[in-house]
Design a protein around this motif. Structure first.
Motif, PDB file in Angstrom:
ATOM      1  N   TYR A  36       0.817  -1.212   0.000  1.00 50.69           N
ATOM      2  CA  TYR A  36       0.000   0.000   0.000  1.00 50.69           C
ATOM      3  C   TYR A  36       0.849   1.259   0.000  1.00 50.69           C
ATOM      4  CZ  TYR A  36      -3.952  -2.969   1.000  1.00 50.69           C
ATOM      5  OH  TYR A  36      -4.932  -3.914   0.916  1.00 50.69           O
ATOM      6  N   MET A  37       0.482   2.195  -0.875  1.00 52.06           N
ATOM      7  CA  MET A  37       1.112   3.503  -0.942  1.00 52.06           C
ATOM      8  C   MET A  37       0.005   4.535  -1.091  1.00 52.06           C
ATOM      9  SD  MET A  37       4.309   2.750  -3.484  1.00 52.06           S
ATOM     10  CE  MET A  37       3.299   2.022  -4.767  1.00 52.06           C
ATOM     11  N   GLY A  38       0.318   5.770  -0.724  1.00 54.28           N
ATOM     12  CA  GLY A  38      -0.672   6.825  -0.852  1.00 54.28           C
ATOM     13  C   GLY A  38      -0.015   8.163  -1.096  1.00 54.28           C
ATOM     14  N   THR A  39      -0.822   9.143  -1.452  1.00 55.86           N
ATOM     15  CA  THR A  39      -0.311  10.483  -1.750  1.00 55.86           C
ATOM     16  C   THR A  39      -0.333  11.406  -0.541  1.00 55.86           C
ATOM     17  OG1 THR A  39      -2.503  11.136  -2.513  1.00 55.86           O
ATOM     18  CG2 THR A  39      -0.942  10.363  -4.194  1.00 55.86           C
ATOM     19  N   ASP A  40      -0.946  11.002   0.557  1.00 61.89           N
ATOM     20  CA  ASP A  40      -1.011  11.807   1.775  1.00 61.89           C
ATOM     21  C   ASP A  40       0.017  11.283   2.775  1.00 61.89           C
ATOM     22  OD1 ASP A  40      -1.577  13.031   4.205  1.00 61.89           O
ATOM     23  OD2 ASP A  40      -3.745  12.757   4.038  1.00 61.89           O
ATOM     24  N   ARG A  41       1.034  12.065   3.068  1.00 61.48           N
ATOM     25  CA  ARG A  41       2.135  11.643   3.950  1.00 61.48           C
ATOM     26  C   ARG A  41       1.637  11.277   5.349  1.00 61.48           C
ATOM     27  NH1 ARG A  41       5.928  14.102   7.487  1.00 61.48           N
ATOM     28  NH2 ARG A  41       8.007  13.224   7.242  1.00 61.48           N
ATOM     29  N   ASN A  42       0.604  11.926   5.827  1.00 57.07           N
ATOM     30  CA  ASN A  42       0.117  11.685   7.184  1.00 57.07           C
ATOM     31  C   ASN A  42      -0.578  10.336   7.345  1.00 57.07           C
ATOM     32  OD1 ASN A  42       1.015  14.113   8.354  1.00 57.07           O
ATOM     33  ND2 ASN A  42      -0.685  15.189   7.388  1.00 57.07           N
ATOM     34  N   GLN A  43      -1.151   9.801   6.289  1.00 56.68           N
ATOM     35  CA  GLN A  43      -1.895   8.545   6.401  1.00 56.68           C
ATOM     36  C   GLN A  43      -1.004   7.394   6.859  1.00 56.68           C
ATOM     37  OE1 GLN A  43      -2.249   5.504   4.626  1.00 56.68           O
ATOM     38  NE2 GLN A  43      -4.045   4.931   5.820  1.00 56.68           N
ATOM     39  N   PRO A  44       0.139   7.109   6.221  1.00 60.98           N
ATOM     40  CA  PRO A  44       0.972   6.018   6.734  1.00 60.98           C
ATOM     41  C   PRO A  44       1.587   6.335   8.099  1.00 60.98           C
ATOM     42  CG  PRO A  44       2.048   7.069   4.865  1.00 60.98           C
ATOM     43  CD  PRO A  44       0.666   7.641   4.959  1.00 60.98           C
ATOM     44  N   LEU A  45       1.825   7.612   8.378  1.00 59.33           N
ATOM     45  CA  LEU A  45       2.385   7.971   9.679  1.00 59.33           C
ATOM     46  C   LEU A  45       1.458   7.577  10.821  1.00 59.33           C
ATOM     47  CD1 LEU A  45       4.017  11.473   9.069  1.00 59.33           C
ATOM     48  CD2 LEU A  45       5.167   9.310   9.553  1.00 59.33           C
ATOM     49  N   THR A  46       0.160   7.691  10.625  1.00 61.71           N
ATOM     50  CA  THR A  46      -0.776   7.323  11.691  1.00 61.71           C
ATOM     51  C   THR A  46      -0.755   5.819  11.961  1.00 61.71           C
ATOM     52  OG1 THR A  46      -2.660   7.065  10.186  1.00 61.71           O
ATOM     53  CG2 THR A  46      -2.316   9.249  11.130  1.00 61.71           C
ATOM     54  N   LEU A  47      -0.352   5.020  10.985  1.00 65.46           N
ATOM     55  CA  LEU A  47      -0.315   3.570  11.150  1.00 65.46           C
ATOM     56  C   LEU A  47       0.978   3.072  11.801  1.00 65.46           C
ATOM     57  CD1 LEU A  47      -1.769   2.574   7.673  1.00 65.46           C
ATOM     58  CD2 LEU A  47      -2.991   2.636   9.851  1.00 65.46           C
ATOM     59  N   ILE A  48       2.038   3.852  11.723  1.00 65.58           N
ATOM     60  CA  ILE A  48       3.346   3.388  12.201  1.00 65.58           C
ATOM     61  C   ILE A  48       3.906   4.193  13.360  1.00 65.58           C
ATOM     62  CG2 ILE A  48       3.932   2.433   9.939  1.00 65.58           C
ATOM     63  CD1 ILE A  48       5.773   4.907   9.525  1.00 65.58           C
ATOM     64  N   CYS A  49       3.214   5.224  13.808  1.00 67.42           N
ATOM     65  CA  CYS A  49       3.784   6.168  14.790  1.00 67.42           C
ATOM     66  C   CYS A  49       4.152   5.528  16.126  1.00 67.42           C
ATOM     67  CB  CYS A  49       2.853   7.352  14.987  1.00 67.42           C
ATOM     68  SG  CYS A  49       1.261   6.929  15.700  1.00 67.42           S
ATOM     69  N   ASN A  50       3.560   4.432  16.513  1.00 61.46           N
ATOM     70  CA  ASN A  50       3.861   3.808  17.806  1.00 61.46           C
ATOM     71  C   ASN A  50       4.880   2.682  17.731  1.00 61.46           C
ATOM     72  OD1 ASN A  50       2.098   5.470  19.274  1.00 61.46           O
ATOM     73  ND2 ASN A  50       0.357   4.214  18.694  1.00 61.46           N
ATOM     74  N   TYR A  51       5.545   2.530  16.607  1.00 60.58           N
ATOM     75  CA  TYR A  51       6.516   1.451  16.428  1.00 60.58           C
ATOM     76  C   TYR A  51       7.927   2.041  16.366  1.00 60.58           C
ATOM     77  CZ  TYR A  51       2.453  -1.403  15.461  1.00 60.58           C
ATOM     78  OH  TYR A  51       1.258  -2.065  15.570  1.00 60.58           O
ATOM     79  N   PRO A  52       8.808   1.678  17.293  1.00 58.60           N
ATOM     80  CA  PRO A  52      10.141   2.287  17.362  1.00 58.60           C
ATOM     81  C   PRO A  52      11.022   2.023  16.134  1.00 58.60           C
ATOM     82  CG  PRO A  52       9.942   0.514  18.970  1.00 58.60           C
ATOM     83  CD  PRO A  52       8.585   0.721  18.366  1.00 58.60           C
ATOM     84  N   GLU A  53      10.802   0.948  15.427  1.00 59.26           N
ATOM     85  CA  GLU A  53      11.607   0.619  14.254  1.00 59.26           C
ATOM     86  C   GLU A  53      10.944   1.069  12.943  1.00 59.26           C
ATOM     87  OE1 GLU A  53      14.691  -0.789  14.587  1.00 59.26           O
ATOM     88  OE2 GLU A  53      14.324  -0.551  16.731  1.00 59.26           O
ATOM     89  N   ALA A  54       9.877   1.836  13.033  1.00 55.79           N
ATOM     90  CA  ALA A  54       9.093   2.224  11.856  1.00 55.79           C
ATOM     91  C   ALA A  54       9.905   3.087  10.896  1.00 55.79           C
ATOM     92  CB  ALA A  54       7.848   2.969  12.283  1.00 55.79           C
ATOM     93  N   LYS A  55       9.561   2.958   9.619  1.00 51.21           N
ATOM     94  CA  LYS A  55      10.197   3.730   8.561  1.00 51.21           C
ATOM     95  C   LYS A  55       9.106   4.295   7.661  1.00 51.21           C
ATOM     96  CE  LYS A  55      14.483   2.264   9.375  1.00 51.21           C
ATOM     97  NZ  LYS A  55      14.657   2.361  10.787  1.00 51.21           N
ATOM     98  N   LEU A  56       9.311   5.542   7.211  1.00 51.77           N
ATOM     99  CA  LEU A  56       8.431   6.161   6.233  1.00 51.77           C
ATOM    100  C   LEU A  56       9.220   6.309   4.939  1.00 51.77           C
ATOM    101  CD1 LEU A  56       5.719   7.592   5.565  1.00 51.77           C
ATOM    102  CD2 LEU A  56       6.881   9.723   6.168  1.00 51.77           C
ATOM    103  N   TYR A  57       8.688   5.766   3.875  1.00 51.88           N
ATOM    104  CA  TYR A  57       9.354   5.804   2.578  1.00 51.88           C
ATOM    105  C   TYR A  57       8.634   6.788   1.661  1.00 51.88           C
ATOM    106  CZ  TYR A  57      11.668   1.594   4.156  1.00 51.88           C
ATOM    107  OH  TYR A  57      12.394   0.684   4.885  1.00 51.88           O
ATOM    108  N   THR A  58       9.408   7.525   0.866  1.00 50.22           N
ATOM    109  CA  THR A  58       8.886   8.475  -0.106  1.00 50.22           C
ATOM    110  C   THR A  58       9.283   8.032  -1.491  1.00 50.22           C
ATOM    111  OG1 THR A  58       9.166  10.253   1.484  1.00 50.22           O
ATOM    112  CG2 THR A  58       8.843  10.897  -0.793  1.00 50.22           C
TER     113      THR A  58
END
Length: 58
Positions: A36-58
């Motif tokens: 899953y990918m999306g055009t809104d940067r905040n959407q994936p951030l809400t799904l991963i914000c509580n995980y210490p090893e999380a990564k956001l890819y652009t």
């Protein structure tokens, strides 16, 4: 988005991407298994914000 015809996509991962990308998400996702990918940067951030090893890819 710019008028150059390019779209910026974002993907959030709870532990980062290692190896080839494969549709290994659970069947309970909105559209089934997929990458899953999306055009809104905040959407994936809400799904991963509580995980210490999380990564956001652009």
């Amino acid at each position: 988005m710019e008028n150059s015809g390019k779209i910026i996509l974002y993907h959030g991962s709870k532990s980062g991407i290692n190896g080839p990308i494969a549709p290994i998400s659970t069947d309970r996702c909105d559209f089934g298994k997929g990458f899953y990918m999306g055009t809104d940067r905040n959407q994936p951030l809400t799904l991963i914000c509580n995980y210490p090893e999380a990564k956001l890819y652009t």
